[in-house]
Design an enzyme around this catalytic site. Structure first.
Site, PDB file in Angstrom:
ATOM      1  N   GLU A 211       0.811  -1.215   0.000  1.00  8.15           N
ATOM      2  CA  GLU A 211       0.000   0.000   0.000  1.00  8.15           C
ATOM      3  C   GLU A 211       0.849   1.271   0.000  1.00  8.15           C
ATOM      4  O   GLU A 211       0.399   2.319  -0.463  1.00  8.15           O
ATOM      5  CB  GLU A 211      -0.920   0.008   1.227  1.00  8.15           C
ATOM      6  CG  GLU A 211      -1.973  -1.089   1.254  1.00  8.15           C
ATOM      7  CD  GLU A 211      -3.064  -0.883   0.225  1.00  8.15           C
ATOM      8  OE1 GLU A 211      -3.501   0.274   0.048  1.00  8.15           O
ATOM      9  OE2 GLU A 211      -3.477  -1.874  -0.418  1.00  8.15           O
ATOM     10  N   GLU A 220      -1.528   9.360   0.189  1.00  9.56           N
ATOM     11  CA  GLU A 220      -1.840   8.968  -1.186  1.00  9.56           C
ATOM     12  C   GLU A 220      -1.176   9.935  -2.164  1.00  9.56           C
ATOM     13  O   GLU A 220      -1.215  11.159  -1.991  1.00  9.56           O
ATOM     14  CB  GLU A 220      -3.353   8.970  -1.377  1.00  9.56           C
ATOM     15  CG  GLU A 220      -3.820   8.514  -2.733  1.00  9.56           C
ATOM     16  CD  GLU A 220      -5.333   8.424  -2.825  1.00  9.56           C
ATOM     17  OE1 GLU A 220      -5.837   8.218  -3.946  1.00  9.56           O
ATOM     18  OE2 GLU A 220      -5.998   8.554  -1.773  1.00  9.56           O
ATOM     19  N   ASN A 258     -14.730   6.087   7.090  1.00  8.66           N
ATOM     20  CA  ASN A 258     -13.688   5.277   7.705  1.00  8.66           C
ATOM     21  C   ASN A 258     -12.924   6.060   8.769  1.00  8.66           C
ATOM     22  O   ASN A 258     -12.565   5.512   9.817  1.00  8.66           O
ATOM     23  CB  ASN A 258     -12.721   4.743   6.646  1.00  8.66           C
ATOM     24  CG  ASN A 258     -13.267   3.535   5.914  1.00  8.66           C
ATOM     25  OD1 ASN A 258     -13.992   2.730   6.492  1.00  8.66           O
ATOM     26  ND2 ASN A 258     -12.931   3.402   4.643  1.00  8.66           N
TER      27      ASN A 258
END
Length: 358
Positions: A211, A220, A258
């Site tokens: 990831e 990200e 989340n």
């Protein structure tokens, strides 16, 4: 009206009122139970479920958060006429942090009894349902057994092994931050045999490796995606801003719901301050452990359950990104995860096990 008739009328009213109260109490005690709560189901605001003899109403989106253990669930009262077991049962009260072996029976704070299905260091019976099962009380003598916890209190991955796994890691991802986060989920990499524990640690770190590009990226990289991770339809909205809920941390936590769920579980204000995940190494690792230990994602089980129940590394891929990678959708991405897992179990000196692919 004669005095006798007045007294009789009053008595009738009193008796009628008493009967009304009795009837109301009976109705309350016999409230029907909603459908049983399921850890794999998604619940949204207003949906109800029953758990541990009580009805619960979801106040916002939730999945895998056990009723009674998270603020998302509002207690709607007892259902099904459930009453606590008889006081004659002699099993002791559950004590948080006390070691229990499989077969131990305890009386929980709700008056109900639970039996340990697996050894555990005092996990909450209504939260850690893999370790505990509801138990029908009897008058048999107590069977609870307490022992000294296993000796390996430290993480199964040493700092030297961690550095070998991630030679080019970003200094943000510290070993100290990881080990400090472990107390949030004490069952992680401490469940089952030594081999299973090391396999779980390797699986978690292999997915984090993929990831983050080898624990290099804290956030990200594609900033064009940032505004897409706000679901304004949630009752709590996106108070930190439309573009504030991009991927961060070892498992790249994203989306406002989340951040909300992880923050509630960890006791952190992540919905209003998602930047904590990219500024505090321990918080970053905790959010990854939250997902690993509590979320099914697009799979059918948590990654933690996949490893401790020996369902294979492939099931952890399914739970993290299976909708995009599994079933032949992106074999190169799956292979990247598998390669890292094979390398990490080699460093830890254990076999990889079966079912490596999804």
């Amino acid at each position: 009206m004669s005095r006798i008739r007045v007294v009789a009328a009053i008595a009738a009213v009193v008796v009628g009122a008493a009967l009304t109260v009795v009837a109301a109490n009976s109705a309350a005690s016999a409230a029907a139970c909603a459908s049983a709560w399921s850890s794999s189901a998604v619940y949204t605001n207003g949906m109800t479920a029953s758990h541990a003899g009580r009805n619960w109403r979801a106040q916002w989106w939730t999945q895998s958060e056990t009723p009674g253990s998270a603020a998302v669930w509002a207690d709607q009262g007892a259902c099904g006429g459930t009453t606590p077991p008889p006081a004659s049962c002699a099993h002791p009260n559950w004590v948080q942090g006390q070691w229990y072996t499989a077969g131990s029976i305890v009386r929980y704070t709700n008056g109900l009894y639970y039996i340990a299905e697996h050894d555990n260091p005092g996990y909450d019976p209504v939260v850690s349902t893999w370790y505990w099962e509801p138990h029908t009380c009897s008058t048999n003598p107590p069977t609870t057994t307490t022992t000294t916890p296993p000796a390996n209190g430290s993480f199964v991955v040493s700092e030297s092994q961690f550095n070998t796994m991630f030679p080019g890691r970003n200094p943000f991802y510290t070993y100290a931050g990881l080990t400090a986060a472990l107390n949030a989920y004490p069952g992680f990499a401490k469940t089952g045999s030594d081999t299973v524990r090391k396999q779980e640690a390797a699986a978690f770190l292999a997915n984090a490796n993929h990831e983050t590009g080898g624990l290099v990226h804290v956030v990200e990289q594609n900033q064009a995606n940032y505004p897409h991770y706000c679901d304004p339809g949630r009752p709590y909205g996106c108070p930190a801003g439309q573009a504030a809920y991009y991927g961060r941390g070892p498992i790249q936590l994203s989306w406002n719901f989340n951040y909300k769920a992880a923050g509630d579980a960890l006791g952190l204000p992540l919905l209003t301050n998602p930047w904590l995940v990219q500024n505090d190494a321990s918080v970053a690792w905790k959010t990854a452990l939250w997902y690993w230990n509590t979320q099914n994602g697009p799979g059918t089980m948590t990654p933690h359950d996949a490893m401790v129940n020996q369902r294979g590394f492939g099931e952890t891929i399914r739970s993290i990104n299976g909708s995009l990678e599994c079933g032949g959708r992106n074999p190169a991405q799956v292979q990247s995860r598998v390669d890292a897992y094979n390398r990490f179990v080699g460093i830890l000196g254990v076999p990889a096990g079966n079912n490596l692919y999804c």
